[in-house]
Design a protein around this motif. Structure first.
Motif, short mmCIF file in Angstrom:
data_model
loop_
_atom_site.label_atom_id
_atom_site.label_comp_id
_atom_site.label_asym_id
_atom_site.label_seq_id
_atom_site.Cartn_x
_atom_site.Cartn_y
_atom_site.Cartn_z
N SER A 152 31.29 48.89 24.78
CA SER A 152 30.07 49.64 25.00
C SER A 152 29.50 49.97 23.64
O SER A 152 30.20 49.94 22.64
N GLY A 153 28.20 50.24 23.61
CA GLY A 153 27.59 50.66 22.37
C GLY A 153 26.89 49.56 21.60
O GLY A 153 26.33 49.81 20.53
N GLU A 154 26.90 48.33 22.12
CA GLU A 154 26.34 47.22 21.34
C GLU A 154 24.85 47.36 21.10
O GLU A 154 24.35 47.01 20.02
N VAL A 155 24.10 47.88 22.09
CA VAL A 155 22.66 48.04 21.90
C VAL A 155 22.39 49.13 20.85
O VAL A 155 21.50 48.99 20.01
N MET A 156 23.16 50.20 20.89
CA MET A 156 23.04 51.27 19.90
C MET A 156 23.30 50.72 18.49
O MET A 156 22.57 51.05 17.54
N VAL A 157 24.31 49.89 18.35
CA VAL A 157 24.63 49.31 17.04
C VAL A 157 23.49 48.41 16.57
O VAL A 157 23.07 48.47 15.40
N MET A 158 22.98 47.57 17.47
CA MET A 158 21.86 46.71 17.10
C MET A 158 20.66 47.53 16.66
O MET A 158 20.01 47.22 15.63
N ASP A 159 20.34 48.58 17.39
CA ASP A 159 19.20 49.43 17.03
C ASP A 159 19.42 50.05 15.64
O ASP A 159 18.52 50.03 14.79
N ALA A 160 20.61 50.56 15.41
CA ALA A 160 20.90 51.21 14.13
C ALA A 160 20.87 50.21 12.97
O ALA A 160 20.29 50.49 11.91
N PHE A 161 21.46 49.04 13.17
CA PHE A 161 21.48 48.05 12.09
C PHE A 161 20.07 47.52 11.81
O PHE A 161 19.68 47.32 10.66
N PHE A 192 23.11 40.43 16.20
CA PHE A 192 22.42 39.16 16.41
C PHE A 192 22.61 38.69 17.84
O PHE A 192 21.67 38.22 18.50
N GLU A 193 23.82 38.84 18.37
CA GLU A 193 24.09 38.42 19.74
C GLU A 193 23.26 39.20 20.75
O GLU A 193 22.76 38.63 21.73
N VAL A 194 23.10 40.50 20.52
CA VAL A 194 22.27 41.30 21.43
C VAL A 194 20.83 40.79 21.41
O VAL A 194 20.18 40.65 22.46
N LEU A 195 20.31 40.52 20.22
CA LEU A 195 18.93 40.04 20.12
C LEU A 195 18.76 38.68 20.76
O LEU A 195 17.78 38.43 21.48
N VAL A 196 19.70 37.78 20.53
CA VAL A 196 19.60 36.45 21.13
C VAL A 196 19.65 36.56 22.64
O VAL A 196 18.90 35.89 23.36
N ARG A 197 20.51 37.41 23.16
CA ARG A 197 20.63 37.57 24.61
C ARG A 197 19.32 38.09 25.21
O ARG A 197 18.85 37.62 26.24
N GLY A 198 18.70 39.08 24.55
CA GLY A 198 17.43 39.61 25.05
C GLY A 198 16.33 38.58 24.99
O GLY A 198 15.54 38.43 25.94
N PHE A 199 16.25 37.84 23.88
CA PHE A 199 15.23 36.80 23.75
C PHE A 199 15.48 35.69 24.77
O PHE A 199 14.52 35.16 25.37
N SER A 200 16.72 35.34 24.99
CA SER A 200 17.05 34.31 25.97
C SER A 200 16.56 34.70 27.36
O SER A 200 15.99 33.89 28.10
N LEU A 213 13.40 37.95 15.98
CA LEU A 213 13.86 38.34 17.31
C LEU A 213 13.72 39.83 17.55
O LEU A 213 13.61 40.28 18.70
N ALA A 214 13.73 40.62 16.47
CA ALA A 214 13.65 42.08 16.58
C ALA A 214 12.22 42.60 16.44
O ALA A 214 12.02 43.79 16.19
N GLY A 215 11.22 41.74 16.60
CA GLY A 215 9.84 42.20 16.60
C GLY A 215 9.33 42.61 15.24
O GLY A 215 8.37 43.39 15.14
N ARG A 216 9.90 42.05 14.19
CA ARG A 216 9.48 42.42 12.82
C ARG A 216 8.68 41.30 12.15
O ARG A 216 8.40 41.38 10.96
N ARG A 217 8.30 40.27 12.87
CA ARG A 217 7.52 39.18 12.32
C ARG A 217 6.29 38.94 13.20
O ARG A 217 6.40 38.88 14.43
N TRP A 257 9.68 41.25 24.13
CA TRP A 257 10.68 41.55 25.16
C TRP A 257 11.28 42.92 24.88
O TRP A 257 11.34 43.36 23.74
N GLY A 258 11.71 43.60 25.92
CA GLY A 258 12.30 44.93 25.75
C GLY A 258 11.38 45.81 24.92
O GLY A 258 10.17 45.88 25.18
N PRO A 259 11.92 46.45 23.87
CA PRO A 259 11.09 47.32 23.03
C PRO A 259 10.36 46.56 21.93
O PRO A 259 9.65 47.17 21.13
N PHE A 260 10.54 45.24 21.86
CA PHE A 260 10.06 44.48 20.72
C PHE A 260 8.79 43.69 21.03
O PHE A 260 8.62 43.17 22.13
N SER A 261 7.95 43.57 20.01
CA SER A 261 6.75 42.76 20.09
C SER A 261 6.30 42.44 18.68
O SER A 261 6.40 43.30 17.79
#
Length: 224
Positions: free
Chosen positions: A101-110, A135-143, A186-190, A213-217
């Motif tokens: 558990s906590g993978e989305v929190m870690v992705m957000d923080a990183f 990276f895996e969380v972002l790829v999964r969301g984009f997928s 993938l994290a909406g920064r481009r 996707w999700g919170p990203f655009s």
């Protein structure tokens, strides 16, 4: 979605390292605490840190912990201490829960650590425990975004040799970029313009909507 590398476990593996990294970034730069973060233009550095602390408190509460009483108007030094206090208990509770558990929190923080580094002109870390799981969380969301839009699958590649298949079925095209660029995309920064400058094997226009996707655009202007 398929990946060429296994996902490190436990899922929260890089969270303490993110906290240490952000503390190191901010402790010696008090003049930057009110600076706007370009990747999150509605936030200052202090606002972003308050967000990270609030997310940690929410996750702690979901895992049976008791966050400290709400406190408004905390400055960066107090927020760093509060985040560490909450984070240390959260680390223990996530470990006790088996670490899954906590993978989305870690992705957000990183992701926000990278935002802060860009805002302060500090290069990203060469290595980081949060890198692979985030990276895996972002790829999964984009997928999921590719599949939900009925788009052909897309091969994602880094210039360092990592690759994933986003979407369902055989990839119809691939996009290649340095790992940091692909992560930020993938994290909406481009921006859409920046996305089109990546190394595509087919015209990218059909896949560009999937980057929302999700919170990203993608931002309207070039991101950092």
């Amino acid at each position: 979605m398929t990946a060429s590398q296994p996902v490190p476990a436990p899922d929260f593996v890089g969270y303490p390292e993110v906290r240490r990294g952000i503390r190191a970034l901010l402790q010696g730069r008090p003049a930057t605490h009110r600076r706007t973060v370009p990747a999150c233009p509605e936030w200052t550095v202090e606002d972003l840190l308050a967000h990270l602390t609030e997310i940690a408190e929410r996750v702690l509460a979901r895992h049976g912990g008791t966050p400290p009483a709400p406190a408004a108007g905390l400055a960066v030094p107090e927020l760093l201490d509060r985040w560490d206090d909450v984070g240390e208990e959260l680390d223990r509770r996530l470990a006790d829960a088996g670490g899954h558990s906590g993978e989305v929190m870690v992705m957000d923080a990183f992701t926000h650590e990278l935002d802060l580094r860009a805002a302060l002109g500090v290069p990203p870390p060469a290595e980081h425990l949060a890198w692979a799981p985030s990276f895996e969380v972002l790829v999964r969301g984009f997928s999921g975004s590719v599949a939900a839009r009925g788009l052909p699958a897309l091969r994602l590649r880094t210039t360092g040799g990592s690759e994933w298949t986003a979407g369902k079925g055989r990839p119809a095209a691939s996009v290649t970029a340095p790992a940091l660029e692909l992560y930020r995309a993938l994290a909406g920064r481009r921006s859409r313009t920046q996305l089109t400058t990546l190394d595509w094997t087919e015209p990218p226009s059909r896949w560009l909507p999937a980057f929302s996707w999700g919170p990203f655009s993608p931002p309207p202007s070039p991101g950092v």
